[in-house]
Design a protein around this motif. Sequence first.
Motif, PDB file in Angstrom:
ATOM      1  N   ARG A  85     118.547  52.986  63.167  1.00  9.03           N
ATOM      2  CA  ARG A  85     119.879  53.570  63.325  1.00  9.03           C
ATOM      3  C   ARG A  85     120.788  52.469  63.839  1.00  9.03           C
ATOM      4  NH1 ARG A  85     121.493  57.292  68.022  1.00  9.03           N
ATOM      5  NH2 ARG A  85     123.567  57.948  67.411  1.00  9.03           N
ATOM      6  N   LEU A  86     121.720  52.023  62.997  1.00  7.74           N
ATOM      7  CA  LEU A  86     122.606  50.914  63.359  1.00  7.74           C
ATOM      8  C   LEU A  86     123.979  51.472  63.706  1.00  7.74           C
ATOM      9  CD1 LEU A  86     121.652  48.565  60.425  1.00  7.74           C
ATOM     10  CD2 LEU A  86     120.653  48.649  62.702  1.00  7.74           C
ATOM     11  N   LEU A  87     124.387  51.307  64.934  1.00  7.24           N
ATOM     12  CA  LEU A  87     125.678  51.801  65.390  1.00  7.24           C
ATOM     13  C   LEU A  87     126.755  50.778  65.020  1.00  7.24           C
ATOM     14  CD1 LEU A  87     124.514  53.161  68.853  1.00  7.24           C
ATOM     15  CD2 LEU A  87     124.661  54.368  66.659  1.00  7.24           C
ATOM     16  N   VAL A  88     127.202  50.856  63.780  1.00  3.55           N
ATOM     17  CA  VAL A  88     128.134  49.861  63.235  1.00  3.55           C
ATOM     18  C   VAL A  88     129.444  49.861  64.011  1.00  3.55           C
ATOM     19  CG1 VAL A  88     129.337  49.119  61.146  1.00  3.55           C
ATOM     20  CG2 VAL A  88     127.044  50.066  60.980  1.00  3.55           C
ATOM     21  N   HIS A  89     129.863  51.000  64.512  1.00  6.68           N
ATOM     22  CA  HIS A  89     131.127  51.069  65.256  1.00  6.68           C
ATOM     23  C   HIS A  89     131.094  50.235  66.542  1.00  6.68           C
ATOM     24  CE1 HIS A  89     128.701  54.253  67.130  1.00  6.68           C
ATOM     25  NE2 HIS A  89     129.448  54.080  68.197  1.00  6.68           N
ATOM     26  N   GLU A  90     129.906  49.820  66.971  1.00  5.19           N
ATOM     27  CA  GLU A  90     129.808  48.953  68.151  1.00  5.19           C
ATOM     28  C   GLU A  90     129.769  47.468  67.776  1.00  5.19           C
ATOM     29  OE1 GLU A  90     126.492  50.207  70.527  1.00  5.19           O
ATOM     30  OE2 GLU A  90     127.375  52.165  70.923  1.00  5.19           O
TER      31      GLU A  90
ATOM     32  N   GLY B 222     130.925  55.451  63.363  1.00  9.12           N
ATOM     33  CA  GLY B 222     130.204  55.131  62.131  1.00  9.12           C
ATOM     34  C   GLY B 222     128.865  54.463  62.378  1.00  9.12           C
ATOM     35  N   GLU B 223     127.870  54.918  61.639  1.00 12.90           N
ATOM     36  CA  GLU B 223     126.532  54.320  61.738  1.00 12.90           C
ATOM     37  C   GLU B 223     125.894  54.224  60.358  1.00 12.90           C
ATOM     38  OE1 GLU B 223     123.598  57.833  63.106  1.00 12.90           O
ATOM     39  OE2 GLU B 223     125.163  57.383  64.571  1.00 12.90           O
TER      40      GLU B 223
ATOM     41  N   PHE C  92     117.557  40.404  59.413  1.00 10.49           N
ATOM     42  CA  PHE C  92     117.451  41.826  59.134  1.00 10.49           C
ATOM     43  C   PHE C  92     118.494  42.518  60.011  1.00 10.49           C
ATOM     44  CE2 PHE C  92     112.969  40.970  57.842  1.00 10.49           C
ATOM     45  CZ  PHE C  92     113.014  41.584  56.596  1.00 10.49           C
ATOM     46  N   CYS C  93     119.134  43.539  59.481  1.00  8.65           N
ATOM     47  CA  CYS C  93     120.174  44.233  60.261  1.00  8.65           C
ATOM     48  C   CYS C  93     119.623  44.812  61.551  1.00  8.65           C
ATOM     49  CB  CYS C  93     120.814  45.326  59.417  1.00  8.65           C
ATOM     50  SG  CYS C  93     121.785  44.685  58.032  1.00  8.65           S
ATOM     51  N   HIS C  94     118.443  45.358  61.521  1.00  9.13           N
ATOM     52  CA  HIS C  94     117.897  45.981  62.730  1.00  9.13           C
ATOM     53  C   HIS C  94     117.436  44.961  63.768  1.00  9.13           C
ATOM     54  CE1 HIS C  94     114.450  45.619  59.933  1.00  9.13           C
ATOM     55  NE2 HIS C  94     113.796  45.289  61.023  1.00  9.13           N
ATOM     56  N   GLU C  95     117.420  43.687  63.437  1.00 10.98           N
ATOM     57  CA  GLU C  95     117.059  42.658  64.406  1.00 10.98           C
ATOM     58  C   GLU C  95     118.255  42.165  65.199  1.00 10.98           C
ATOM     59  OE1 GLU C  95     115.023  39.716  62.057  1.00 10.98           O
ATOM     60  OE2 GLU C  95     113.125  40.798  62.197  1.00 10.98           O
ATOM     61  N   LEU C  96     119.448  42.561  64.775  1.00 14.17           N
ATOM     62  CA  LEU C  96     120.656  42.177  65.508  1.00 14.17           C
ATOM     63  C   LEU C  96     120.807  43.083  66.729  1.00 14.17           C
ATOM     64  CD1 LEU C  96     123.172  41.714  62.567  1.00 14.17           C
ATOM     65  CD2 LEU C  96     121.967  39.940  63.820  1.00 14.17           C
ATOM     66  N   ALA C  97     121.476  42.574  67.728  1.00 16.33           N
ATOM     67  CA  ALA C  97     121.778  43.400  68.896  1.00 16.33           C
ATOM     68  C   ALA C  97     122.734  44.502  68.462  1.00 16.33           C
ATOM     69  CB  ALA C  97     122.415  42.525  69.980  1.00 16.33           C
TER      70      ALA C  97
ATOM     71  N   ARG D  82     126.910  57.546  58.164  1.00 19.59           N
ATOM     72  CA  ARG D  82     127.174  58.754  58.942  1.00 19.59           C
ATOM     73  C   ARG D  82     128.349  58.482  59.875  1.00 19.59           C
ATOM     74  NH1 ARG D  82     124.635  61.371  63.732  1.00 19.59           N
ATOM     75  NH2 ARG D  82     124.530  63.581  63.231  1.00 19.59           N
ATOM     76  N   TRP D  83     129.287  59.421  59.960  1.00 18.13           N
ATOM     77  CA  TRP D  83     130.443  59.269  60.823  1.00 18.13           C
ATOM     78  C   TRP D  83     131.043  60.633  61.128  1.00 18.13           C
ATOM     79  CZ3 TRP D  83     130.441  58.556  55.655  1.00 18.13           C
ATOM     80  CH2 TRP D  83     131.387  59.242  54.896  1.00 18.13           C
ATOM     81  N   ILE D  84     131.923  60.659  62.134  1.00 13.92           N
ATOM     82  CA  ILE D  84     132.655  61.871  62.473  1.00 13.92           C
ATOM     83  C   ILE D  84     133.961  61.847  61.692  1.00 13.92           C
ATOM     84  CG2 ILE D  84     133.848  63.125  64.306  1.00 13.92           C
ATOM     85  CD1 ILE D  84     131.718  62.119  66.236  1.00 13.92           C
ATOM     86  N   HIS D  85     134.192  62.879  60.898  1.00 13.54           N
ATOM     87  CA  HIS D  85     135.403  62.976  60.077  1.00 13.54           C
ATOM     88  C   HIS D  85     136.630  63.002  60.990  1.00 13.54           C
ATOM     89  CE1 HIS D  85     138.353  64.604  57.274  1.00 13.54           C
ATOM     90  NE2 HIS D  85     137.529  64.210  56.302  1.00 13.54           N
TER      91      HIS D  85
END
Length: 174
Positions: free
Chosen positions: A134-139, A126-127, A164-169, A55-58
């Motif tokens: 919900r992983l805020l990849v842009h951060e 981007g997430e 696991f991805c959700h275990e990361l900060a 998911r992201w803002i175009h």
Amino acid sequence: MSKQPSKRLWLLTSAALMAALVFFVLWASVSQQPVVEVQVDGTTCYFTEPSFELRWIHSVEKQWWEEQYQRTDDGLLLTTTYFEAFGAGTPSTEALAPTKKPGYLGYQINEKLPSLNWVVSRLTKGELNYADHRLLVHEWAPDYSEVTITPKTYHLIDRLQKDFCHELASDGSR
């Protein structure tokens, strides 16, 4: 004679434990689990759920764009895409997808990809979403970093060496 049964019991118990240990080692070395591996800015993590959403803002339309993916045996399947605004470059020949949110338009895509390379920035927010995460990849990484999303099969030892991805900060650190 009382020492004889104790010794025999000890030997049987030891043999059973050794057999269990050998069985576990063999099982761990051959058992595999399908996962989705995510690599971004030197960090690797994974999740086991078979479906996820990007998911992201175009960057032009300034509206949310969402893509749903399914992990398959030989890659990723982009099943549907949803967006709030319709503009240049928007696919329009595919079948309409059922509306998942009011105000969104969706298309059924069903395109197979071996893996996915996705560039994120703080501006597009981007997430990656899966299950209830919900992983805020842009951060996680500097602007314009490439995220590689790949279906893989992990052995137990691989799973123990990665997070696991959700275990990361939220910033992608450990």
